[in-house]
Design an enzyme around this catalytic site. Structure first.
Site, PDB file in Angstrom:
ATOM      1  N   CYS A  13      40.768 -20.124  24.341  1.00  0.00           N
ATOM      2  CA  CYS A  13      40.202 -18.830  23.238  1.00  0.00           C
ATOM      3  C   CYS A  13      38.450 -18.732  23.549  1.00  0.00           C
ATOM      4  O   CYS A  13      38.287 -19.643  24.080  1.00  0.00           O
ATOM      5  CB  CYS A  13      40.186 -19.807  21.798  1.00  0.00           C
ATOM      6  SG  CYS A  13      39.283 -20.768  21.512  1.00  0.00           S
ATOM      7  N   ASP A 414      27.053  17.358  30.879  1.00  0.00           N
ATOM      8  CA  ASP A 414      26.091  18.133  31.800  1.00  0.00           C
ATOM      9  C   ASP A 414      27.608  19.035  32.133  1.00  0.00           C
ATOM     10  O   ASP A 414      28.514  19.313  32.243  1.00  0.00           O
ATOM     11  CB  ASP A 414      26.029  17.556  33.013  1.00  0.00           C
ATOM     12  CG  ASP A 414      25.152  18.101  34.554  1.00  0.00           C
ATOM     13  OD1 ASP A 414      24.535  18.603  33.942  1.00  0.00           O
ATOM     14  OD2 ASP A 414      26.162  17.847  35.677  1.00  0.00           O
ATOM     15  N   ASP A 598      27.397  13.465  36.938  1.00  0.00           N
ATOM     16  CA  ASP A 598      27.386  13.005  37.423  1.00  0.00           C
ATOM     17  C   ASP A 598      26.692  13.144  38.947  1.00  0.00           C
ATOM     18  O   ASP A 598      26.533  13.022  40.225  1.00  0.00           O
ATOM     19  CB  ASP A 598      28.933  13.291  38.339  1.00  0.00           C
ATOM     20  CG  ASP A 598      29.361  14.686  38.232  1.00  0.00           C
ATOM     21  OD1 ASP A 598      27.868  15.230  38.233  1.00  0.00           O
ATOM     22  OD2 ASP A 598      30.089  15.221  38.702  1.00  0.00           O
TER      23      ASP A 598
END
Length: 706
Positions: A13, A414, A598
Site C-alpha cells: 500500500c 488555442d 500545440d
C-alpha cells in the site's frame, strides 16, 4: 540525469511505498523518485556522479523491502510446494474452526487435544513465514505495518497456546485455553485475501500491461533483400523490416513499399482502422490488418512512441493527488496506533475480568485494523483511472493534473490545430513570388500554417531558396535571410510587417510576405473547424465548463470562426504574453484553469495553467509544458478525460471514506466496547473483515475500467 526502474515486491500500500520513497530520497544525488504499490514499480531520477544504482537498491533494502529488477506481476505462479502448503493451511484452519464449535471429533484429553490443534495450525504458521519475516523487518527498520499487526497477533496467539499446553502438561495450571484456531484462521484468511487482492491488483494494472506488451517479440529484418527473424530489441534506427498481415509493427517508422490498414485503438483510442501507404508514418505496436509492407525504422525499443506513453503513465501513477496526502500520512502511523489500542484493550479487559478474556479482544483489535485499505484507496484508483485514460488516448503526467482537471470550470482553447483541423490550406489567388519566399522560410518553422504553404509550393513545383538566421516571433511571424542575395524575408501578420516599415493591405485570413522593404503579397489560408469541435464545446457546456477561444487572429477571423463553434467567449489579436495574462487573471478570480494548445506560442500560457493540454505530436515546447497529452486526434477525448478525472476522484474519495469508516466502526467493536449489547468479534472474523476491506477498495477502483 539518469533514470532507474526497479521493483519492490513486498510493497502492499502507499504506507509501504512511502517508506521506500523516503529512504531513497535521503540519498545524496537523488533528484526525484516515485513509487507505485500496485505495480510494485519504483522510478528514480538521479545524478550518477553522486549516487549509483547499487546504493538505491540498498536504500530500498534498508527500508525493509527486498528490491528486484524483474517485474513481480509477470513472474510465474507460486511453487507447487507453497500452493500445497496453503491448501493444508486452509484445511487446518477450517477443522480448527469446527473444533472450536465442537463440530469436529477431537481428543478429549487436554494434552492430546492441544497437540492435535497445534499440528493443524502448523501449516498456516509455516506458510505465514513471509508475514513473520515482514513483521521482523518492520520492527528492525521501525516501520510498523500490517504485517507487524498480523504477525504480532498470530504469533502471540500461538505462543500463548503453546505455553498453556506446556504448563498444563507440567501440572502448573488446571484448565488450558488454546487459541491455535485464531492463529490458523487469521493466517489462512489473510493469505486468501492477499491472493484475491493481488489478482484484483493485476486487473488494475492490466491496461498498462496491455500497452507494454504491444511491441512484438520478433521482427522480420530485411538484409540485402533477404528476410531474417530477430528479437525486436536488437532493431535500430535505419533498419528495413517486413511486416506481414496480422502482425504488430515492431517500432516507429515510415512505409517504404506497400500499403495497409492499421488498428491503432490500443494506442490512440481510435476504433476505426486507418489506411496508410508509402511515406506515411506507422507507430510501433499498431496492428497490421491487411497487406504486407516494408518500413524503415526511425525509433525502436525504449525510444518508440509506445514506450514513451507507458513511461508517462508509470510516472503518473507514482504521484499522489492532494486529496490523498493526508491519508498517506495517516496510514504511515496507523499500525503504531493500533498496537497502542490493542495494549489498552488488553489492560482494560484484564483489569475488568481476566487475561484469558482480555487476550482475544486484543488479538482481534490487531487483526481487524487495516492500514492497507487506507493505503490502497488512492493507488488502486489511480492505477485504474490512468490506465483507462491511456487506453482512451489520454496521458496525464501526474495525479495532480488529473485532480485539478476534475475541478476545472474554464478551458482556454488555442484555435489552430486545436479547434481546427490543424491542416490549413492555401485558398484563392496569390503571387508565386510571395509563395516562393514564404515557403523558403516556412520550412524552418513548426507552426501549423507552414505546412499549408509548403504543400502549395510543392504543388506549384517551386524551387525553395536557402535561408539563414531563421527567427520566429511568437504571435507575429517569422523572418530570415535569403542566402542567395542576402535579402531578409518576412512572413506574418499585417501588424508585424507594418512594425517593420512595410505597408500592406487588409486581407482577411491571410499572411503577408515581404523581401527587404518590398511587399510581395498576401497568401490567404483557411483552416476549417474540426467536425467534432461543436459537439465537444456543447458537451463541456452541459458540464458547466466554459470554453474560451484565445487566438492571434484578427477580430473578423475570430468572430467568423465563432459562428460555427458555440464558444463561451472569444479573445483575439493575442500575443503569447496576452494569453498568459488571461490565464493568470482567471486564476486570480479563483478559477481552476485548463489551457489547450500545440504551438510554441502557447507554451507560456500552458505552463501557467493548472492543467495544460496538448497533442502528443504537437510542438516540443508545448508538449514539455503540458500536464495532459492527447494521443488521439479527436477533440471529444477532452470530455472523456473530464468525466474520467471526476470519476477517478470520486472513487478515491469513496475508498478513503470506506477505509476510515471501516476502522472507526470495527476497532471499537473488536475491542469489546459493545460487548454489553451482545456485539463482539472473534479474531478470525476480524481477519476476514480486514481482508474484505482491502479487497473492497481495489474492487471499487476496478469500476473505472468499464
Amino acid at each position: 540525469m539518469k533514470s532507474f526502474v526497479f521493483f519492490a515486491p513486498g510493497m502492499r500500500c502507499s504506507g509501504c511505498s512511502s517508506k521506500v520513497k523516503n529512504s531513497i530520497d535521503k540519498l545524496p544525488g537523488v533528484i526525484r523518485s516515485g513509487v507505485d504499490p500496485i505495480s510494485k514499480r519504483c522510478i528514480v531520477y538521479y545524478d550518477e556522479t553522486q549516487v549509483n544504482e547499487e546504493a538505491i537498491l540498498k536504500a530500498t533494502s534498508d527500508a525493509g523491502f527486498t528490491p528486484s529488477i524483474e517485474n513481480p506481476l509477470k513472474k510465474k505462479e507460486s511453487p507447487v510446494v507453497k500452493n500445497v502448503l496453503f491448501v493444508f493451511a486452509i484445511l487446518g484452519a477450517i477443522i480448527l474452526f469446527l473444533i472450536e464449535w465442537d463440530l469436529f471429533p477431537h481428543p478429549k484429553n487436554h494434552i492430546a487435544d492441544g497437540l492435535f490443534q497445534m499440528l493443524l495450525a502448523l501449516p498456516a504458521l509455516v506458510w505465514g513465514a513471509d508475514i513473520f519475516k515482514g513483521a521482523y523487518q518492520a520492527v528492525r527498520y521501525r516501520h510498523p505495518d500490517m504485517q507487524l499487526l498480523v504477525g504480532l497477533s498470530t504469533g502471540t496467539a500461538f505462543l500463548y497456546s503453546l505455553a498453556e499446553l506446556i504448563l498444563f502438561a507440567l501440572g502448573q495450571i488446571e484448565h488450558p485455553h488454546y487459541h491455535f484456531c485464531a492463529t490458523a484462521m487469521v493466517l489462512a484468511i489473510v493469505g486468501l485475501g492477499r491472493k484475491l487482492e493481488e489478482r484484483a491488483k493485476k486487473r488494475a494494472d492490466s491496461d498498462l500491461e496491455e500497452l507494454s506488451d504491444l511491441l512484438p517479440k520478433n521482427a522480420h529484418l530485411l538484409v540485402d533483400g533477404e528476410e531474417k527473424d530477430i528479437p525486436t530489441e536488437l532493431l535500430g534506427a535505419g533498419d528495413l523490416c517486413l511486416v506481414k498481415p496480422g502482425e504488430r509493427v515492431p517500432g516507429d517508422g515510415r512505409i517504404t513499399e506497400g500499403r495497409s490498414s492499421f488498428d491503432e485503438s490500443l494506442l490512440t483510442g481510435e476504433s476505426l482502422p486507418v489506411d496508410k501507404g508509402v511515406g506515411d508514418a506507422v507507430t510501433g505496436g499498431s496492428m497490421n490488418l491487411l497487406g504486407a509492407f516494408t518500413m524503415v525504422l526511425e525509433r525502436s525499443g525504449d525510444q518508440t512512441t509506445l514506450s514513451g506513453m507507458v513511461r508517462l503513465v508509470e510516472e503518473a501513477r507514482t504521484t499522489r493527488p492532494k486529496v490523498a496526502l493526508l491519508a498517506d500520512k495517516v496510514s504511515g502511523h496507523f499500525a503504531l496506533g493500533v498496537i497502542t489500542a490493542a495494549i489498552i484493550t488488553l489492560a482494560i479487559w484484564w483489569f475488568i475480568k481476566d487475561f484469558n478474556t482480555a487476550l482475544p479482544y486484543a488479538l482481534t483489535v490487531l487483526v481487524v485494523a487495516c492500514p492497507c485499505a487506507l493505503g490502497l484507496a488512492t493507488p488502486a484508483a489511480l492505477a485504474c483511472g490512468l490506465g483507462k485514460a491511456a487506453s482512451c488516448g489520454i496521458l496525464f503526467k501526474d495525479a495532480a493534473a488529473l485532480e485539478a482537471f476534475s475541478k476545472c470550470k474554464t478551458i482556454f482553447f488555442d484555435k489552430t490545430g486545436t479547434l481546427t483541423e490543424g491542416r490549413p490550406r492555401v485558398e484563392g489567388a496569390y503571387s508565386l513570388e510571395a509563395l516562393e519566399a514564404a515557403a523558403s522560410l516556412e520550412r524552418y518553422s513548426e507552426h501549423p500554417l507552414s505546412l499549408a504553404v509548403l504543400e502549395e509550393a510543392e504543388k506549384q513545383g517551386l524551387a525553395l531558396a536557402e535561408c539563414a538566421d531563421f527567427r520566429a516571433i511568437p504571435g507575429k511571424g517569422i523572418c530570415g535571410t535569403r542566402v542567395s542575395d542576402n535579402v531578409e524575408l518576412k512572413v506574418g501578420t499585417k501588424s508585424f510587417l507594418n512594425e517593420n516599415g512595410i505597408a500592406c493591405p487588409e486581407v482577411p485570413f491571410a499572411i503577408h510576405v515581404a523581401a527587404g522593404k518590398e511587399y510581395l503579397g498576401a497568401i490567404k489560408i483557411v483552416d476549417p473547424p474540426r467536425k467534432e469541435a461543436k459537439e465537444t464545446i456543447e458537451q463541456l457546456k452541459e458540464r458547466n465548463v466554459e470554453s474560451i477561444l484565445l487566438t492571434g487572429d484578427s477580430k473578423e477571423a475570430a468572430l467568423e470562426f465563432a459562428k460555427t463553434v458555440p464558444l463561451s467567449d472569444v479573445k483575439y489579436r493575442l500575443l503569447p504574453e496576452d494569453k498568459l495574462a488571461l490565464v493568470r487573471q482567471a486564476q486570480k478570480e479563483g478559477k481552476i484553469v485548463a489551457m489547450t494548445g500545440d504551438g510554441i506560442n502557447d507554451a507560456p500560457a500552458l505552463s501557467q495553467s493548472d492543467v495544460s493540454i496538448s497533442h502528443y505530436k504537437g510542438a516540443g515546447a508545448a508538449q514539455s509544458a503540458s500536464k495532459m497529452l492527447l494521443t488521439r486526434d479527436d477533440l471529444t477525448v477532452l470530455v472523456t478525460a473530464y468525466d474520467l478525472s471526476k470519476r477517478t476522484l470520486t472513487i478515491i474519495k469513496q475508498n478513503l471514506f470506506w477505509a476510515l469508516i471501516f476502522n472507526l466502526i470495527t476497532i471499537p467493536l473488536a475491542a469489546g466496547a459493545l460487548s454489553s449489547f451482545g456485539l463482539s468479534m472473534r479474531p478470525e472474523v476480524g481477519a476476514a473483515c480486514m481482508a474484505a476491506s482491502s479487497l473492497l477498495v481495489v474492487t471499487n477502483a476496478l469500476r473505472l475500467r468499464r
